[in-house]
Design a protein around this motif. Structure first.
Motif, PDB file in Angstrom:
ATOM      1  N   ASP A  73      40.850   0.753  60.714  1.00 44.58           N
ATOM      2  CA  ASP A  73      40.806   1.739  59.634  1.00 44.58           C
ATOM      3  C   ASP A  73      40.505   3.157  60.147  1.00 44.58           C
ATOM      4  OD1 ASP A  73      38.152   1.486  60.347  1.00 44.58           O
ATOM      5  OD2 ASP A  73      37.411   1.562  58.288  1.00 44.58           O
ATOM      6  N   MET A  74      40.563   3.342  61.473  1.00 41.12           N
ATOM      7  CA  MET A  74      40.257   4.655  62.034  1.00 41.12           C
ATOM      8  C   MET A  74      41.043   4.854  63.330  1.00 41.12           C
ATOM      9  SD  MET A  74      36.562   6.359  62.936  1.00 41.12           S
ATOM     10  CE  MET A  74      36.192   5.491  64.427  1.00 41.12           C
ATOM     11  N   VAL A  75      41.425   6.114  63.567  1.00 42.10           N
ATOM     12  CA  VAL A  75      42.081   6.470  64.822  1.00 42.10           C
ATOM     13  C   VAL A  75      41.373   7.675  65.424  1.00 42.10           C
ATOM     14  CG1 VAL A  75      44.351   5.615  64.093  1.00 42.10           C
ATOM     15  CG2 VAL A  75      43.795   8.032  63.796  1.00 42.10           C
ATOM     16  N   LEU A  76      41.541   7.828  66.729  1.00 44.23           N
ATOM     17  CA  LEU A  76      41.156   9.039  67.436  1.00 44.23           C
ATOM     18  C   LEU A  76      42.470   9.718  67.782  1.00 44.23           C
ATOM     19  CD1 LEU A  76      38.907  10.741  68.800  1.00 44.23           C
ATOM     20  CD2 LEU A  76      39.348   9.411  70.880  1.00 44.23           C
ATOM     21  N   ALA A  77      42.653  10.941  67.307  1.00 41.19           N
ATOM     22  CA  ALA A  77      43.946  11.599  67.461  1.00 41.19           C
ATOM     23  C   ALA A  77      43.785  13.029  67.943  1.00 41.19           C
ATOM     24  CB  ALA A  77      44.699  11.603  66.131  1.00 41.19           C
ATOM     25  N   ALA A  78      44.717  13.442  68.789  1.00 40.24           N
ATOM     26  CA  ALA A  78      44.803  14.839  69.225  1.00 40.24           C
ATOM     27  C   ALA A  78      45.806  15.530  68.318  1.00 40.24           C
ATOM     28  CB  ALA A  78      45.257  14.917  70.675  1.00 40.24           C
ATOM     29  N   ALA A 110      46.656  25.205  70.475  1.00 41.11           N
ATOM     30  CA  ALA A 110      45.272  24.765  70.287  1.00 41.11           C
ATOM     31  C   ALA A 110      45.287  23.251  70.163  1.00 41.11           C
ATOM     32  CB  ALA A 110      44.681  25.391  69.031  1.00 41.11           C
ATOM     33  N   THR A 111      44.392  22.602  70.868  1.00 34.37           N
ATOM     34  CA  THR A 111      44.280  21.156  70.804  1.00 34.37           C
ATOM     35  C   THR A 111      42.926  20.797  70.218  1.00 34.37           C
ATOM     36  OG1 THR A 111      45.672  20.917  72.765  1.00 34.37           O
ATOM     37  CG2 THR A 111      44.344  19.008  72.128  1.00 34.37           C
ATOM     38  N   THR A 112      42.955  20.054  69.139  1.00 32.21           N
ATOM     39  CA  THR A 112      41.727  19.507  68.578  1.00 32.21           C
ATOM     40  C   THR A 112      41.820  17.998  68.675  1.00 32.21           C
ATOM     41  OG1 THR A 112      42.622  19.461  66.327  1.00 32.21           O
ATOM     42  CG2 THR A 112      41.381  21.426  66.968  1.00 32.21           C
ATOM     43  N   VAL A 113      40.679  17.358  68.834  1.00 32.48           N
ATOM     44  CA  VAL A 113      40.615  15.903  68.826  1.00 32.48           C
ATOM     45  C   VAL A 113      39.713  15.525  67.659  1.00 32.48           C
ATOM     46  CG1 VAL A 113      39.954  13.834  70.111  1.00 32.48           C
ATOM     47  CG2 VAL A 113      40.979  15.776  71.320  1.00 32.48           C
ATOM     48  N   GLU A 114      40.211  14.612  66.821  1.00 31.83           N
ATOM     49  CA  GLU A 114      39.484  14.235  65.615  1.00 31.83           C
ATOM     50  C   GLU A 114      39.540  12.730  65.397  1.00 31.83           C
ATOM     51  OE1 GLU A 114      40.084  17.062  62.117  1.00 31.83           O
ATOM     52  OE2 GLU A 114      41.895  17.397  63.305  1.00 31.83           O
ATOM     53  N   THR A 115      38.488  12.203  64.773  1.00 33.96           N
ATOM     54  CA  THR A 115      38.583  10.854  64.237  1.00 33.96           C
ATOM     55  C   THR A 115      39.185  10.988  62.848  1.00 33.96           C
ATOM     56  OG1 THR A 115      36.359  10.891  63.287  1.00 33.96           O
ATOM     57  CG2 THR A 115      36.591   9.971  65.515  1.00 33.96           C
ATOM     58  N   VAL A 116      40.023  10.033  62.492  1.00 35.28           N
ATOM     59  CA  VAL A 116      40.645  10.009  61.174  1.00 35.28           C
ATOM     60  C   VAL A 116      40.388   8.619  60.607  1.00 35.28           C
ATOM     61  CG1 VAL A 116      42.757  10.409  59.854  1.00 35.28           C
ATOM     62  CG2 VAL A 116      42.449  11.551  62.069  1.00 35.28           C
ATOM     63  N   ARG A 117      39.678   8.574  59.475  1.00 31.76           N
ATOM     64  CA  ARG A 117      39.308   7.303  58.840  1.00 31.76           C
ATOM     65  C   ARG A 117      40.064   7.178  57.520  1.00 31.76           C
ATOM     66  NH1 ARG A 117      35.443   3.718  59.662  1.00 31.76           N
ATOM     67  NH2 ARG A 117      34.271   5.082  61.045  1.00 31.76           N
ATOM     68  N   PHE A 118      40.570   5.957  57.257  1.00 36.47           N
ATOM     69  CA  PHE A 118      41.425   5.714  56.092  1.00 36.47           C
ATOM     70  C   PHE A 118      40.742   4.768  55.116  1.00 36.47           C
ATOM     71  CE2 PHE A 118      43.886   6.495  59.881  1.00 36.47           C
ATOM     72  CZ  PHE A 118      44.702   7.529  59.468  1.00 36.47           C
ATOM     73  N   PHE A 126      38.348  13.206  58.080  1.00 36.79           N
ATOM     74  CA  PHE A 126      38.546  13.739  59.426  1.00 36.79           C
ATOM     75  C   PHE A 126      37.204  14.248  59.946  1.00 36.79           C
ATOM     76  CE2 PHE A 126      42.309  14.374  56.892  1.00 36.79           C
ATOM     77  CZ  PHE A 126      43.378  14.040  57.721  1.00 36.79           C
ATOM     78  N   ARG A 127      36.924  13.998  61.233  1.00 34.08           N
ATOM     79  CA  ARG A 127      35.718  14.536  61.872  1.00 34.08           C
ATOM     80  C   ARG A 127      36.110  15.052  63.255  1.00 34.08           C
ATOM     81  NH1 ARG A 127      30.298  14.341  61.210  1.00 34.08           N
ATOM     82  NH2 ARG A 127      30.503  12.892  59.472  1.00 34.08           N
ATOM     83  N   LEU A 128      35.830  16.323  63.496  1.00 39.16           N
ATOM     84  CA  LEU A 128      36.163  16.953  64.773  1.00 39.16           C
ATOM     85  C   LEU A 128      35.324  16.372  65.904  1.00 39.16           C
ATOM     86  CD1 LEU A 128      37.849  19.334  66.028  1.00 39.16           C
ATOM     87  CD2 LEU A 128      35.766  20.695  65.793  1.00 39.16           C
ATOM     88  N   VAL A 129      35.989  16.045  67.004  1.00 39.93           N
ATOM     89  CA  VAL A 129      35.317  15.587  68.217  1.00 39.93           C
ATOM     90  C   VAL A 129      35.340  16.698  69.266  1.00 39.93           C
ATOM     91  CG1 VAL A 129      35.383  13.889  70.101  1.00 39.93           C
ATOM     92  CG2 VAL A 129      35.907  13.176  67.754  1.00 39.93           C
ATOM     93  N   ARG A 130      36.482  17.396  69.370  1.00 41.81           N
ATOM     94  CA  ARG A 130      36.616  18.504  70.309  1.00 41.81           C
ATOM     95  C   ARG A 130      37.525  19.558  69.708  1.00 41.81           C
ATOM     96  NH1 ARG A 130      40.376  18.576  75.440  1.00 41.81           N
ATOM     97  NH2 ARG A 130      41.450  20.087  74.196  1.00 41.81           N
TER      98      ARG A 130
END
Length: 189
Positions: free
Chosen positions: A84-89, A101-109, A117-121
Motif C-alpha cells: 500500500d506504499m511506494v518510495l518514488a523519485a 529537481a529530484t524529490t524522493v517521497e513515500t506515497v501511501r494509498f 505523500f511524505r518527502l524523504v529528500r
C-alpha cells in the motif's frame, strides 16, 4: 599579485554559493538541521472531476502501482514498492528546463479515498501532502492539502515561500492532468 589571490577567493566564494543554491534547488543537497523550523500550509487546491472516485484514484495510482506510460516514467520512478506504499523519485524541470529537481517521497494509498505523500529528500526538510477524494454528485471532488517546513528561521522561511510557489504550481499542473485523464477514461466507459 595580491589582487589575483583576492580574485581567486572571490570566484571560489561565488562558485561555492552557486553550487549550494543549485544543490538546494535541485534537491541534490538536502538540508535538514532541525534548527529554526518554520512551517507553512500548502493548498488547499480543489478540483471537481466528472468521473467516479475509483477512476480518479486509479489515474493517480497508476504510475506508482502498475505500468506507467513513457511520459510518466520521465516524471516518476518507483524505487521500492510495497502493498500500500511506494518510495518514488519525482523529476520536475526547473530553470526553464535546463535543470531537473529530484524529490524522493513515500506515497501511501488508501483506496479509494486518499493518497498521502511524505518527502524523504528534496529542496526543503519536510513536506507532507494528501489528495482526498470525495464523491461529489455524479463525480469526484479532489482536495489537495499539505504542509512544507524549512530550517533556518527567517531565511529558511523565505526559501520556503519560494519553494512553495513552485511546488503548488507543479501540483496544480498535476491536478489538471489527473482531471483530464480521469474524465477521458470515464467518457470511454
Amino acid at each position: 599579485m595580491k589582487w589575483l589571490g583576492r580574485l581567486a577567493i572571490a570566484v571560489a566564494a561565488v562558485g561555492g554559493v552557486a553550487a549550494v543554491y543549485l544543490g538546494l534547488v535541485s534537491g541534490a543537497l538536502p538540508v535538514d538541521v532541525g534548527v529554526g523550523r518554520r512551517t507553512r500550509r500548502l493548498g488547499p487546491q480543489t478540483v471537481d472531476i466528472a468521473a467516479p472516485r475509483e477512476v480518479v484514484f486509479d489515474v493517480i495510482a497508476q504510475p506508482y502501482l502498475s505500468r506507467s506510460t513513457r511520459a510518466m516514467r520521465e516524471k516518476v520512478r518507483v524505487l521500492e514498492r510495497g502493498s500500500d506504499m511506494v518510495l518514488a523519485a519525482h523529476f520536475t524541470p526547473i530553470a526553464a528546463g535546463r535543470l531537473t529537481a529530484t524529490t524522493v517521497e513515500t506515497v501511501r494509498f488508501t483506496r479509494p479515498q486518499r493518497v498521502d505523500f511524505r518527502l524523504v529528500r528534496g529542496p526543503v526538510p519536510t513536506v507532507v501532502e494528501s489528495f482526498q477524494l470525495d464523491e461529489h454528485g455524479a463525480g469526484t471532488r479532489l482536495v489537495y492539502e499539505g504542509e512544507l517546513g524549512t530550517d533556518g528561521w527567517a531565511l529558511g522561511e523565505r526559501w520556503g515561500h519560494a519553494v512553495a510557489a513552485r511546488w503548488e504550481a507543479t501540483v496544480a499542473a498535476s491536478l489538471s492532468t489527473i482531471k483530464a485523464e480521469a474524465e477521458r477514461r470515464a467518457a470511454r466507459r
